[in-house]
Scaffold this active site. Structure first.
Site, PDB file in Angstrom:
ATOM      1  N   ASN A  87       0.829  -1.204   0.000  1.00 47.71           N
ATOM      2  CA  ASN A  87       0.000   0.000   0.000  1.00 47.71           C
ATOM      3  C   ASN A  87       0.865   1.256   0.000  1.00 47.71           C
ATOM      4  OD1 ASN A  87      -2.660  -1.338   0.374  1.00 47.71           O
ATOM      5  ND2 ASN A  87      -1.660  -2.043   2.240  1.00 47.71           N
ATOM      6  N   ASP A 125      -0.834  -5.903   2.227  1.00 47.39           N
ATOM      7  CA  ASP A 125      -2.048  -6.710   2.352  1.00 47.39           C
ATOM      8  C   ASP A 125      -1.703  -8.149   1.974  1.00 47.39           C
ATOM      9  OD1 ASP A 125      -3.544  -4.448   2.964  1.00 47.39           O
ATOM     10  OD2 ASP A 125      -4.002  -4.055   0.859  1.00 47.39           O
TER      11      ASP A 125
END
Ligand SMILES: *[C@@H]1O[C@H](CO)[C@@H](O)[C@H](O)[C@H]1NC(C)=O
Length: 148
Positions: free
Chosen positions: A65, A71
């Site tokens: 990110n 993630d």
């Protein structure tokens, strides 16, 4: 290099990647066994839609990110809040190593996702679920799946 070897290289590499692609109905079966149905009012279809929009059923997906967090896995669980990846600050609310979220058994991902779902906002904590699944017709996600 012979064309045979080249072909094998291409298809064998593809096979390695696909090993981490989870079949939709297999995921449905595991989620059913882990008793996610009805948790906070979400259906199996919500969970399948979540996996689809977050990772396209890729259990080994890792995404960086803009804020430097990552993630992980089939539900794209974020390292800033939920798991520890030892490379950025983490609240580690799920008390797990982010690498566990890449396991093809899916059990760590499901257990951590259950915790996220039980927090304020539920599945709305996943922006993509909010945008692409919430309020959409979802019943077709279970088409052709035989649970049990
Ligand atoms: C799954 O995710 C991994 C890591 O992000 C990526 O390298 C791989 O290409 C993906 N596989 C497929 C089939 O999209």
């Amino acid at each position: 290099m012979s064309s045979g070897l080249l072909l094998c290289l291409v298809s064998c590499l593809a096979a390695t990647n696909q090993a981490m692609l989870i079949k939709r109905c297999f995921l449905a079966k595991v989620l059913h066994e882990e008793e996610v149905e009805g948790l906070e009012g979400y259906t199996l279809n919500d969970w399948l839609c979540l996996a689809s929009v977050e990772s396209n059923f890729n259990a080994s997906k890792v995404n960086e990110n803009a804020d430097g967090s990552f993630d992980y896995g089939i539900f794209q669980i974020n390292s800033h809040y939920w798991c520890n990846d030892f490379r950025s600050h983490s609240e580690n609310i799920c008390h797990m190593d982010c690498q566990d979220l890449l396991s093809p058994s899916l059990l760590s991902s499901i257990s951590c996702a259950k915790k996220i779902v039980s927090k304020a906002g539920g599945m709305r904590n996943w922006v993509r679920w909010r945008l692409h699944c919430a309020g959409h017709p979802l019943s077709y996600w279970l088409t052709g799946c035989h649970l049990e």
